[in-house]
Write an enzyme that holds these catalytic residues in place. Sequence first.
Site, PDB file in Angstrom:
ATOM      1  N   GLU A   1       9.147 -33.358  18.676  1.00 54.69           N
ATOM      2  CA  GLU A   1       9.653 -31.991  18.854  1.00 54.69           C
ATOM      3  C   GLU A   1       8.650 -31.197  19.697  1.00 54.69           C
ATOM      4  OE1 GLU A   1      11.498 -29.898  15.509  1.00 54.69           O
ATOM      5  OE2 GLU A   1      10.059 -28.302  15.867  1.00 54.69           O
TER       6      GLU A   1
ATOM      7  N   PHE B   1       8.146 -27.140  21.751  1.00 57.84           N
ATOM      8  CA  PHE B   1       8.714 -25.783  21.795  1.00 57.84           C
ATOM      9  C   PHE B   1       8.480 -25.169  23.172  1.00 57.84           C
ATOM     10  CE2 PHE B   1       4.566 -25.590  19.559  1.00 57.84           C
ATOM     11  CZ  PHE B   1       3.842 -24.795  20.434  1.00 57.84           C
ATOM     12  N   PRO B   2       9.374 -24.286  23.602  1.00 58.13           N
ATOM     13  CA  PRO B   2       9.171 -23.613  24.880  1.00 58.13           C
ATOM     14  C   PRO B   2       7.861 -22.830  24.848  1.00 58.13           C
ATOM     15  CG  PRO B   2      11.394 -23.215  24.064  1.00 58.13           C
ATOM     16  CD  PRO B   2      10.627 -23.856  22.950  1.00 58.13           C
TER      17      PRO B   2
ATOM     18  N   LYS C   1       5.112 -20.010  24.928  1.00 59.10           N
ATOM     19  CA  LYS C   1       5.213 -18.603  24.505  1.00 59.10           C
ATOM     20  C   LYS C   1       5.447 -17.731  25.737  1.00 59.10           C
ATOM     21  CE  LYS C   1       3.587 -19.032  20.042  1.00 59.10           C
ATOM     22  NZ  LYS C   1       4.097 -20.385  19.925  1.00 59.10           N
TER      23      LYS C   1
ATOM     24  N   HIS D   1      17.833 -27.414  20.040  1.00 61.15           N
ATOM     25  CA  HIS D   1      18.050 -26.661  18.803  1.00 61.15           C
ATOM     26  C   HIS D   1      18.887 -25.416  19.132  1.00 61.15           C
ATOM     27  CE1 HIS D   1      14.159 -28.280  16.675  1.00 61.15           C
ATOM     28  NE2 HIS D   1      14.663 -29.165  17.501  1.00 61.15           N
TER      29      HIS D   1
ATOM     30  N   ARG E   1      20.542 -22.505  10.978  1.00 60.49           N
ATOM     31  CA  ARG E   1      20.830 -21.105  10.686  1.00 60.49           C
ATOM     32  C   ARG E   1      19.781 -20.194  11.300  1.00 60.49           C
ATOM     33  NH1 ARG E   1      19.484 -18.629   5.030  1.00 60.49           N
ATOM     34  NH2 ARG E   1      17.466 -18.756   6.100  1.00 60.49           N
ATOM     35  N   GLY E   2      18.509 -20.611  11.217  1.00 62.02           N
ATOM     36  CA  GLY E   2      17.412 -19.752  11.658  1.00 62.02           C
ATOM     37  C   GLY E   2      16.971 -18.856  10.523  1.00 62.02           C
ATOM     38  N   ASP E   3      15.888 -18.141  10.731  1.00 64.56           N
ATOM     39  CA  ASP E   3      15.345 -17.250   9.697  1.00 64.56           C
ATOM     40  C   ASP E   3      15.557 -15.797  10.080  1.00 64.56           C
ATOM     41  OD1 ASP E   3      14.422 -18.968   7.684  1.00 64.56           O
ATOM     42  OD2 ASP E   3      12.743 -19.561   8.972  1.00 64.56           O
TER      43      ASP E   3
ATOM     44  N   TYR F   1       6.361 -33.491  14.696  1.00 68.06           N
ATOM     45  CA  TYR F   1       6.243 -32.136  15.248  1.00 68.06           C
ATOM     46  C   TYR F   1       5.010 -32.136  16.141  1.00 68.06           C
ATOM     47  CZ  TYR F   1       9.647 -30.806  11.709  1.00 68.06           C
ATOM     48  OH  TYR F   1      10.785 -30.707  10.955  1.00 68.06           O
TER      49      TYR F   1
HETATM   50  P1  FAD Z   1      21.094 -23.673   6.235  1.00 64.45           P
HETATM   51  O1  FAD Z   1      21.521 -25.096   6.260  1.00 64.45           O
HETATM   52  O2  FAD Z   1      22.146 -22.649   6.479  1.00 64.45           O
HETATM   53  O3  FAD Z   1      20.400 -23.430   4.812  1.00 64.45           O
HETATM   54  C1  FAD Z   1      19.808 -22.184   4.479  1.00 64.45           C
HETATM   55  C2  FAD Z   1      19.985 -21.922   2.990  1.00 64.45           C
HETATM   56  O4  FAD Z   1      21.379 -21.722   2.693  1.00 64.45           O
HETATM   57  C3  FAD Z   1      19.539 -23.073   2.092  1.00 64.45           C
HETATM   58  O5  FAD Z   1      18.957 -22.534   0.946  1.00 64.45           O
HETATM   59  C4  FAD Z   1      20.817 -23.823   1.743  1.00 64.45           C
HETATM   60  O6  FAD Z   1      20.766 -24.476   0.494  1.00 64.45           O
HETATM   61  C5  FAD Z   1      21.851 -22.708   1.774  1.00 64.45           C
HETATM   62  N1  FAD Z   1      23.163 -23.177   2.297  1.00 64.45           N
HETATM   63  C6  FAD Z   1      23.363 -23.963   3.374  1.00 64.45           C
HETATM   64  N2  FAD Z   1      24.681 -24.147   3.596  1.00 64.45           N
HETATM   65  C7  FAD Z   1      25.321 -23.479   2.632  1.00 64.45           C
HETATM   66  C8  FAD Z   1      26.694 -23.292   2.325  1.00 64.45           C
HETATM   67  N3  FAD Z   1      27.647 -23.829   3.100  1.00 64.45           N
HETATM   68  N4  FAD Z   1      26.997 -22.530   1.242  1.00 64.45           N
HETATM   69  C9  FAD Z   1      26.035 -21.941   0.487  1.00 64.45           C
HETATM   70  N5  FAD Z   1      24.709 -22.089   0.732  1.00 64.45           N
HETATM   71  C10 FAD Z   1      24.365 -22.843   1.788  1.00 64.45           C
HETATM   72  N6  FAD Z   1      14.144 -22.285  13.205  1.00 64.45           N
HETATM   73  C11 FAD Z   1      14.270 -21.670  14.404  1.00 64.45           C
HETATM   74  O7  FAD Z   1      14.352 -20.435  14.462  1.00 64.45           O
HETATM   75  N7  FAD Z   1      14.320 -22.398  15.580  1.00 64.45           N
HETATM   76  C12 FAD Z   1      14.246 -23.756  15.590  1.00 64.45           C
HETATM   77  O8  FAD Z   1      14.308 -24.401  16.653  1.00 64.45           O
HETATM   78  C13 FAD Z   1      14.100 -24.442  14.331  1.00 64.45           C
HETATM   79  N8  FAD Z   1      14.043 -25.790  14.269  1.00 64.45           N
HETATM   80  C14 FAD Z   1      13.971 -26.420  13.041  1.00 64.45           C
HETATM   81  C15 FAD Z   1      13.977 -27.814  12.993  1.00 64.45           C
HETATM   82  C16 FAD Z   1      13.901 -28.479  11.776  1.00 64.45           C
HETATM   83  C17 FAD Z   1      13.924 -29.992  11.749  1.00 64.45           C
HETATM   84  C18 FAD Z   1      13.815 -27.737  10.568  1.00 64.45           C
HETATM   85  C19 FAD Z   1      13.711 -28.436   9.249  1.00 64.45           C
HETATM   86  C20 FAD Z   1      13.821 -26.339  10.603  1.00 64.45           C
HETATM   87  C21 FAD Z   1      13.899 -25.663  11.834  1.00 64.45           C
HETATM   88  N9  FAD Z   1      13.934 -24.277  11.911  1.00 64.45           N
HETATM   89  C22 FAD Z   1      14.054 -23.643  13.143  1.00 64.45           C
HETATM   90  C23 FAD Z   1      13.803 -23.451  10.707  1.00 64.45           C
HETATM   91  C24 FAD Z   1      15.169 -23.152  10.049  1.00 64.45           C
HETATM   92  O9  FAD Z   1      15.947 -22.323  10.880  1.00 64.45           O
HETATM   93  C25 FAD Z   1      14.886 -22.455   8.707  1.00 64.45           C
HETATM   94  O10 FAD Z   1      14.336 -23.404   7.825  1.00 64.45           O
HETATM   95  C26 FAD Z   1      16.015 -21.703   8.041  1.00 64.45           C
HETATM   96  O11 FAD Z   1      15.468 -21.025   6.895  1.00 64.45           O
HETATM   97  C27 FAD Z   1      17.148 -22.556   7.501  1.00 64.45           C
HETATM   98  O12 FAD Z   1      17.826 -23.171   8.486  1.00 64.45           O
HETATM   99  P2  FAD Z   1      18.979 -24.264   8.139  1.00 64.45           P
HETATM  100  O13 FAD Z   1      19.632 -24.591   9.395  1.00 64.45           O
HETATM  101  O14 FAD Z   1      18.449 -25.377   7.351  1.00 64.45           O
HETATM  102  O15 FAD Z   1      19.932 -23.357   7.234  1.00 64.45           O
END
Ligand code: FAD
Length: 282
Positions: free
Chosen positions: A9, A11-12, A14, A70, A100-102, A260
Amino acid sequence: MHSPIFSLEIFPPKRNAPVGTIYDTLDGLEGLNPDFISVTYGTGKSSDRTATARIAHTVKKEYGIETVAHLTAMYVTRDDVDQTLEMFRAAGVSSILSLRGDEVEGRDPAGEFEHASDLAAYIHETAPEFKLYGACYPEGHFEARSLDDDIVNLQKKVNAGVTHLISQLFYSTDAFLEFLEKARTSGIEVPIEAGIMPPILAKSTMRMAAKCGVEVPEKLQRILERWQGNRDALQKAGIVYASEQINELVAAGVDGVHLYSMNHPRVVRRIWNNVDTLFHEA
Ligand code: FAD
């Protein structure tokens, strides 16, 4: 293709870094031949989309390596996604890590995609030519009530069209293997790659672990404490730690290892030199 899968992995750069630094990273990785390099995505501003697409294009067209772009869901609308998919197509990207992102403080979510699974379902329906990847959390996502709940939600992600999972970083190999067993018992059958973040900096390792709700095993705590004042020694110790994790994971039969890179090609190269013979060209 390696067996198990070996991916990286990046990242672009900064915003204030020269854009050419990505070439330093990619040149430094030359010859490692990963199965793919994934390119992270920011918080959904249009500049993030362009940066991810541009770097993914460079990885694929200039370096001849498969790429996974991503894409985060929280701050984008369906229209944004449609435009991004168009951009990814033009860049030669055929795989997307649906996230989903944070939350970003002070910014309202677009409200169209609540979870990564919603974005995956939308792409699966409107642009089924893309292969979809998703994230998983060996020790549970920090917002989930329990690991079991998180795995139920992970199944929803797979049902929405995700066919390959990449894990969050972890420092306890046993925690990952226990999660893997639970996921398989719950009926999740897609490949699950183990995400490895080399613990080469004491403060950021502890910060990331706390932020992600990840255990720092005692043996790693001792290493971080012992070498926190000695950058070179900690880098070496962190490389050994990550290499040992990979060794244990491959021996346990994992589907793949996602490193990573933190845009540190020299660290990646030294880890790869320690473990390359564990991965066969299939
Ligand atoms: P989700 O899958 O939506 O999960 C988030 C929360 O919601 C979890 O607690 C889950 O249990 C719950 N949930 C999920 N689906 C449902 C549903 N259908 N119904 C009810 N609850 C649900 N962040 C960035 O900003 N950019 C990146 O490029 C990036 N790359 C990443 C790469 C990897 C491999 C990982 C592990 C994380 C990365 N992240 C990135 C961070 C990620 O965006 C965060 O961890 C974020 O908090 C959750 O993203 P998610 O896609 O797992 O969310």
